[in-house]
Design a protein around this motif. Structure first.
Motif, short mmCIF file in Angstrom:
data_model
loop_
_atom_site.label_atom_id
_atom_site.label_comp_id
_atom_site.label_asym_id
_atom_site.label_seq_id
_atom_site.Cartn_x
_atom_site.Cartn_y
_atom_site.Cartn_z
N LYS A 48 -12.12 36.29 24.65
CA LYS A 48 -11.42 37.52 24.28
C LYS A 48 -11.51 38.64 25.31
CE LYS A 48 -9.73 37.97 20.76
NZ LYS A 48 -8.36 37.63 20.30
N VAL A 49 -12.61 38.74 26.04
CA VAL A 49 -12.80 39.84 26.98
C VAL A 49 -12.03 39.54 28.28
CG1 VAL A 49 -14.50 41.11 28.35
CG2 VAL A 49 -15.05 40.39 26.02
N PRO A 50 -11.25 40.51 28.79
CA PRO A 50 -10.46 40.28 30.01
C PRO A 50 -11.27 39.73 31.19
CG PRO A 50 -9.78 42.32 28.98
CD PRO A 50 -10.96 41.84 28.21
N TRP A 51 -12.46 40.28 31.42
CA TRP A 51 -13.28 39.79 32.53
C TRP A 51 -13.71 38.34 32.30
CZ3 TRP A 51 -14.22 40.67 37.37
CH2 TRP A 51 -13.99 41.95 37.90
N LEU A 306 -13.51 23.64 9.96
CA LEU A 306 -13.20 24.31 11.23
C LEU A 306 -12.03 25.28 11.06
CD1 LEU A 306 -13.63 21.32 13.72
CD2 LEU A 306 -15.10 23.33 13.50
N GLY A 307 -11.46 25.35 9.86
CA GLY A 307 -10.45 26.36 9.57
C GLY A 307 -9.10 26.13 10.21
N VAL A 308 -8.68 24.87 10.32
CA VAL A 308 -7.41 24.59 11.00
C VAL A 308 -6.18 24.81 10.12
CG1 VAL A 308 -8.38 22.98 12.66
CG2 VAL A 308 -7.61 22.13 10.45
N GLY A 309 -6.38 25.08 8.84
CA GLY A 309 -5.22 25.36 8.00
C GLY A 309 -5.28 24.65 6.67
N GLY A 310 -4.35 25.00 5.81
CA GLY A 310 -4.34 24.44 4.46
C GLY A 310 -3.54 23.18 4.33
N ASP A 311 -2.74 22.84 5.34
CA ASP A 311 -1.92 21.63 5.28
C ASP A 311 -2.82 20.40 5.43
OD1 ASP A 311 -0.06 19.67 5.45
OD2 ASP A 311 0.71 20.23 7.42
N PRO A 312 -2.91 19.56 4.41
CA PRO A 312 -3.79 18.38 4.49
C PRO A 312 -3.47 17.47 5.67
CG PRO A 312 -3.07 18.74 2.24
CD PRO A 312 -2.27 19.67 3.09
N HIS A 347 -5.26 27.79 17.25
CA HIS A 347 -6.60 27.51 16.73
C HIS A 347 -6.89 26.01 16.74
CE1 HIS A 347 -10.21 28.22 14.34
NE2 HIS A 347 -9.85 27.21 13.56
N PHE A 348 -5.92 25.22 16.33
CA PHE A 348 -6.05 23.76 16.34
C PHE A 348 -6.31 23.28 17.77
CE2 PHE A 348 -4.83 19.39 16.47
CZ PHE A 348 -4.96 18.87 15.19
N LEU A 408 -13.56 30.78 16.20
CA LEU A 408 -13.61 32.10 15.56
C LEU A 408 -12.71 33.10 16.25
CD1 LEU A 408 -17.46 32.54 14.92
CD2 LEU A 408 -15.67 32.27 13.18
N TYR A 409 -12.48 32.92 17.54
CA TYR A 409 -11.77 33.94 18.33
C TYR A 409 -10.37 33.53 18.75
CZ TYR A 409 -16.67 35.28 18.68
OH TYR A 409 -17.97 35.61 18.38
N VAL A 410 -9.89 32.39 18.26
CA VAL A 410 -8.55 31.92 18.65
C VAL A 410 -7.72 31.63 17.41
CG1 VAL A 410 -7.26 30.21 19.99
CG2 VAL A 410 -9.59 30.83 20.70
N TRP A 411 -6.66 32.40 17.21
CA TRP A 411 -5.79 32.21 16.04
C TRP A 411 -4.33 32.39 16.43
CZ3 TRP A 411 -8.05 30.25 11.87
CH2 TRP A 411 -9.45 30.40 11.76
#
Length: 411
Positions: A48-51, A306-312, A347-348, A408-411
């Protein structure tokens, strides 16, 4: 909602490490907490940080330059197979550049720079994470050299260490990667997440082994072995004596070693893909699901966490890739998804790439046990052989933790 699932998944993966710990009372929770926070901050910085993104971008450009230079050598021998502006076969585009990159890293080892760099990064890491010096050193070492190579150059220390610490190193070795094939990975998967996964895996390997196999290390035991050819020397450290062989003899051996590595990877990919196809063919004859689908259902809960979505279907797709990687290797899955990786949700794409970036698979277990067998005595090797399940669990947990942290940081 999916961010919350990702956070819960991260906590559950840590909980699994505690549940399967060999000695929960010995777990250094302060050290674990420091490492978890440090890794989350590092993932945030690199994603997330530019540097942080700038550093990752420049590293990716550096590896890409090496690959392009490697293509010059490949084109000299087989110009008809090198297409710089089109698609090349997996063997040419991904594996043959290893013939340049492995000798380059070996040269850095020969002149002493790489051992010096690894040693001091390891010492800094030990100070930050409160882990033993050698375990921290080894975590950095295996990031550059790979598992069997890191074990081989540290053979003197392995012989002197107690068996429980040898088991820790065997478990850590499941999560390694070698810098010499990062360029190959980046030809198939997003370079940003490949390069982010490597240091994240280093810390998570320390976290997982500190939970699964907590070992008390006395101050007298807490030394760092110096790699052959290292220019870094310090009183109190253990050093292997021996003269350097002539440079061009060394380079010749390195080139031959790189050639063997290319053939080993190619042979493994061909064999595992063919075996998987054969198993699927047999399963289809008896009207059973494919191996990929079976593994997908087994790993489905972990992919969902891992939170990739609700689609089975999306979750099942990720779990199938995860399962295929564990029973074959990362190259098999990377080669499969490379043409379509750009179509995946951010995210995936991130969690899949990070999960794949390690040597955690069944064949690696055999390589590690074989390497230890040639270095340590029978008692130590037997302890490692009896804990194959812990080695596999360590590799899986590290991959899951790293994927969850970056995700956590990519959506």
């Amino acid at each position: 909602m999916y961010l919350a699932v990702n956070i819960i998944g991260l906590l559950i993966f840590l909980l699994i490490g505690w549940l399967f710990s060999k000695d929960r009372k010995k777990i250094d929770w302060k050290g674990i907490g420091i490492m978890v926070v440090f890794n989350l901050l590092m993932a945030f910085f690199l994603v997330k940080v530019p540097w942080g993104r700038f550093i990752v971008k420049k590293l990716a450009e550096g590896f890409d330059t090496l690959i392009q230079v490697a293509y010059k050598g490949i084109a000299f021998c087989i110009p008809s197979m090198v297409h710089l502006h089109g698609n090349m076969d997996f063997f040419v585009s991904v594996l043959l550049p290893i013939l340049l990159i492995v000798p380059l890293f070996d040269i850095l080892t020969y002149i002493g720079f790489l051992p010096w760099f690894i040693k001091w990064i390891g010492k800094i890491l030990a100070f930050i994470t409160r882990q033993p010096k050698f375990e921290s050193f080894f975590a950095v070492e295996m990031m550059f050299l790979g598992n069997t190579e890191a074990l081989a150059v540290s053979s003197l220390q392995l012989k002197q260490m107690k068996a429980s610490r040898n088991l820790t190193l065997a478990m850590m070795s499941m999560s390694c990667v070698t810098a010499s094939i990062l360029g190959s990975y980046m030809q198939m998967m997003p370079a940003q997440f490949i390069l982010t996964a490597v240091p994240i895996n280093v810390i998570n390997a320390l976290i997982v082994t500190a939970m699964l196999n907590p070992v008390e290390v006395s101050e007298a035991e807490d030394t760092i072995a110096t790699m052959k050819g290292s220019a870094a020397k310090e009183s109190g450290d253990v050093e292997a004596d021996g003269k350097k062989e002539p440079f061009f003899s060394f380079l010749g051996d390195s080139i031959l070693g790189a050639g063997r590595l290319v053939l080993i990877i190619a042979a493994n990919v061909i064999t595992f893909v063919a075996l998987a196809a054969l198993i699927d063919k047999i399963l289809s004859l008896v009207h059973i699901w494919s191996m990929e689908k079976i593994l997908g259902y087994i790993l489905y809960p972990f992919a969902w966490l891992l939170g990739v979505g609700g689609d089975p279907h999306t979750v099942l797709q990720l779990s199938q890739y995860m399962g295929t990687k564990l029973i074959t290797n990362e190259f098999v899955v990377m080669g499969k998804v490379s043409p379509i990786i750009h179509t995946f949700a951010p995210h995936f794409r991130a969690v899949l790439t990070v999960f794949l970036t390690s040597f955690a698979n069944l064949s690696t277990i055999g390589m590690i046990i074989g390497c230890f067998k040639g270095i340590v005595n029978r008692e130590k090797n037997d302890l490692i052989s009896k804990n194959v399940g812990y080695m596999l669990l360590s590799g899986i947990l590290v991959s899951l933790l790293s994927a969850a942290m970056v995700g956590l940081y990519v959506w």
